[in-house]
Design a protein around this motif. Sequence first.
Motif, PDB file in Angstrom:
ATOM      1  N   CYS A  47     -30.069  48.342 -21.858  1.00 40.48           N
ATOM      2  CA  CYS A  47     -31.445  47.768 -21.495  1.00 40.48           C
ATOM      3  C   CYS A  47     -30.808  46.252 -21.079  1.00 40.48           C
ATOM      4  N   LEU A  48     -32.643  45.363 -20.765  1.00 37.88           N
ATOM      5  CA  LEU A  48     -31.945  44.210 -20.131  1.00 37.88           C
ATOM      6  C   LEU A  48     -31.663  43.289 -21.440  1.00 37.88           C
ATOM      7  N   GLU A  49     -32.315  43.483 -22.777  1.00 32.40           N
ATOM      8  CA  GLU A  49     -32.310  42.942 -24.328  1.00 32.40           C
ATOM      9  C   GLU A  49     -30.241  43.354 -24.472  1.00 32.40           C
ATOM     10  N   GLU A  50     -29.963  44.318 -24.554  1.00 31.21           N
ATOM     11  CA  GLU A  50     -28.495  44.905 -24.246  1.00 31.21           C
ATOM     12  C   GLU A  50     -27.240  43.801 -23.829  1.00 31.21           C
ATOM     13  N   GLY A  51     -27.696  43.681 -22.046  1.00 33.99           N
ATOM     14  CA  GLY A  51     -27.500  43.094 -21.577  1.00 33.99           C
ATOM     15  C   GLY A  51     -27.517  41.211 -21.436  1.00 33.99           C
ATOM     16  N   LEU A  52     -28.080  40.568 -22.053  1.00 29.66           N
ATOM     17  CA  LEU A  52     -28.470  39.490 -22.121  1.00 29.66           C
ATOM     18  C   LEU A  52     -27.592  38.893 -23.687  1.00 29.66           C
ATOM     19  N   ILE A  53     -27.694  39.874 -24.580  1.00 28.03           N
ATOM     20  CA  ILE A  53     -26.630  39.715 -25.624  1.00 28.03           C
ATOM     21  C   ILE A  53     -25.386  40.493 -25.513  1.00 28.03           C
ATOM     22  N   GLY A  54     -25.003  41.060 -24.588  1.00 23.10           N
ATOM     23  CA  GLY A  54     -23.844  41.071 -24.644  1.00 23.10           C
ATOM     24  C   GLY A  54     -22.481  40.071 -23.508  1.00 23.10           C
ATOM     25  N   ASP A  55     -23.845  39.186 -22.922  1.00 16.98           N
ATOM     26  CA  ASP A  55     -23.515  38.066 -22.634  1.00 16.98           C
ATOM     27  C   ASP A  55     -22.899  36.747 -22.909  1.00 16.98           C
ATOM     28  N   ARG A  56     -24.238  36.422 -24.067  1.00 19.18           N
ATOM     29  CA  ARG A  56     -24.285  35.900 -25.379  1.00 19.18           C
ATOM     30  C   ARG A  56     -23.117  35.875 -25.826  1.00 19.18           C
ATOM     31  N   ALA A  57     -22.098  37.580 -26.232  1.00 17.00           N
ATOM     32  CA  ALA A  57     -21.530  38.312 -26.889  1.00 17.00           C
ATOM     33  C   ALA A  57     -19.695  37.416 -26.356  1.00 17.00           C
ATOM     34  N   THR A  58     -20.256  37.414 -24.911  1.00 15.67           N
ATOM     35  CA  THR A  58     -18.579  36.994 -24.465  1.00 15.67           C
ATOM     36  C   THR A  58     -18.348  35.771 -24.201  1.00 15.67           C
ATOM     37  N   GLN A  59     -19.777  34.516 -24.401  1.00 12.57           N
ATOM     38  CA  GLN A  59     -19.197  33.523 -23.875  1.00 12.57           C
ATOM     39  C   GLN A  59     -19.428  33.213 -25.831  1.00 12.57           C
ATOM     40  N   ARG A  60     -19.741  34.020 -26.813  1.00 16.00           N
ATOM     41  CA  ARG A  60     -19.291  33.903 -28.077  1.00 16.00           C
ATOM     42  C   ARG A  60     -17.713  33.755 -28.311  1.00 16.00           C
ATOM     43  N   MET A  61     -17.098  34.631 -28.169  1.00 18.19           N
ATOM     44  CA  MET A  61     -15.565  35.682 -27.847  1.00 18.19           C
ATOM     45  C   MET A  61     -14.856  34.445 -27.254  1.00 18.19           C
ATOM     46  N   ARG A  62     -15.037  33.316 -25.750  1.00 20.24           N
ATOM     47  CA  ARG A  62     -14.891  32.637 -25.866  1.00 20.24           C
ATOM     48  C   ARG A  62     -14.965  31.233 -26.421  1.00 20.24           C
ATOM     49  N   GLN A  63     -15.536  30.859 -27.050  1.00 18.87           N
ATOM     50  CA  GLN A  63     -15.691  30.219 -27.934  1.00 18.87           C
ATOM     51  C   GLN A  63     -14.623  30.431 -28.886  1.00 18.87           C
ATOM     52  N   LEU A  64     -14.919  30.937 -29.133  1.00 20.63           N
ATOM     53  CA  LEU A  64     -13.278  31.379 -30.805  1.00 20.63           C
ATOM     54  C   LEU A  64     -12.581  31.046 -30.912  1.00 20.63           C
ATOM     55  N   LEU A  65     -12.002  32.167 -29.129  1.00 18.50           N
ATOM     56  CA  LEU A  65     -10.692  31.786 -28.493  1.00 18.50           C
ATOM     57  C   LEU A  65     -10.079  30.374 -28.249  1.00 18.50           C
ATOM     58  N   ARG A  66     -11.035  29.044 -28.800  1.00 16.78           N
ATOM     59  CA  ARG A  66     -10.663  28.306 -28.335  1.00 16.78           C
ATOM     60  C   ARG A  66     -10.176  27.397 -29.520  1.00 16.78           C
ATOM     61  N   GLY A  67     -10.234  27.848 -30.310  1.00 18.00           N
ATOM     62  CA  GLY A  67      -9.811  27.880 -32.126  1.00 18.00           C
ATOM     63  C   GLY A  67      -8.691  28.474 -32.918  1.00 18.00           C
ATOM     64  N   ASP A  68      -7.662  27.632 -33.996  1.00 18.78           N
ATOM     65  CA  ASP A  68      -6.900  28.724 -33.400  1.00 18.78           C
ATOM     66  C   ASP A  68      -7.276  29.264 -34.590  1.00 18.78           C
ATOM     67  N   VAL A  69      -6.467  30.984 -33.505  1.00 24.22           N
ATOM     68  CA  VAL A  69      -6.613  32.437 -33.923  1.00 24.22           C
ATOM     69  C   VAL A  69      -5.107  33.165 -33.955  1.00 24.22           C
ATOM     70  N   GLU A  70      -5.549  34.900 -34.173  1.00 29.81           N
ATOM     71  CA  GLU A  70      -3.685  34.827 -34.148  1.00 29.81           C
ATOM     72  C   GLU A  70      -4.091  36.577 -33.966  1.00 29.81           C
ATOM     73  N   LEU A  71      -3.654  36.974 -32.765  1.00 29.02           N
ATOM     74  CA  LEU A  71      -3.532  38.692 -32.579  1.00 29.02           C
ATOM     75  C   LEU A  71      -2.922  39.405 -33.124  1.00 29.02           C
ATOM     76  N   HIS A  72      -2.928  40.375 -34.278  1.00 29.58           N
ATOM     77  CA  HIS A  72      -2.513  41.728 -34.602  1.00 29.58           C
ATOM     78  C   HIS A  72      -2.548  42.578 -33.774  1.00 29.58           C
TER      79      HIS A  72
END
Length: 117
Positions: A47-72
């Motif tokens: 649905c449209l709402e899922e697509g909008l939330i998914g797009d925002r989720a991708t942007q948020r993940m990009r923000q998180l990756l700008r910080g100090d992170v560790e991938l296990h």
Amino acid sequence: MSCARLEAVDGDNVRCDGLNVRLVGWGSPGRGGFDAAETSTGGHAECLEEGLIGDRATQRMRQLLRGDVELHLFEERDRYGRGLGRLVLADGRTAGDVMLEEGYAREWPDGPEWWCE
């Protein structure tokens, strides 16, 4: 794992030096974790709402990756051949914790896909 290049694919997948990694939060690979809404460009949003939330989720993940992170990374792979991993932030939370707390994702596998209700 140290990545020379770590980038967001969407709200629950990252790419580490070309390896696609499905994030599982604090869940066990294949048994529990989090699932972000599908993006509007991926063609899987129901649905449209899922697509909008998914797009925002991708942007948020990009923000998180700008910080100090560790991938296990786990040894297991998912049914699509992606690596499975946990992205841990400097404060000890996982990317999954943040996505759930901020409403970009649901618990997996039992959480309702509320975005199309």
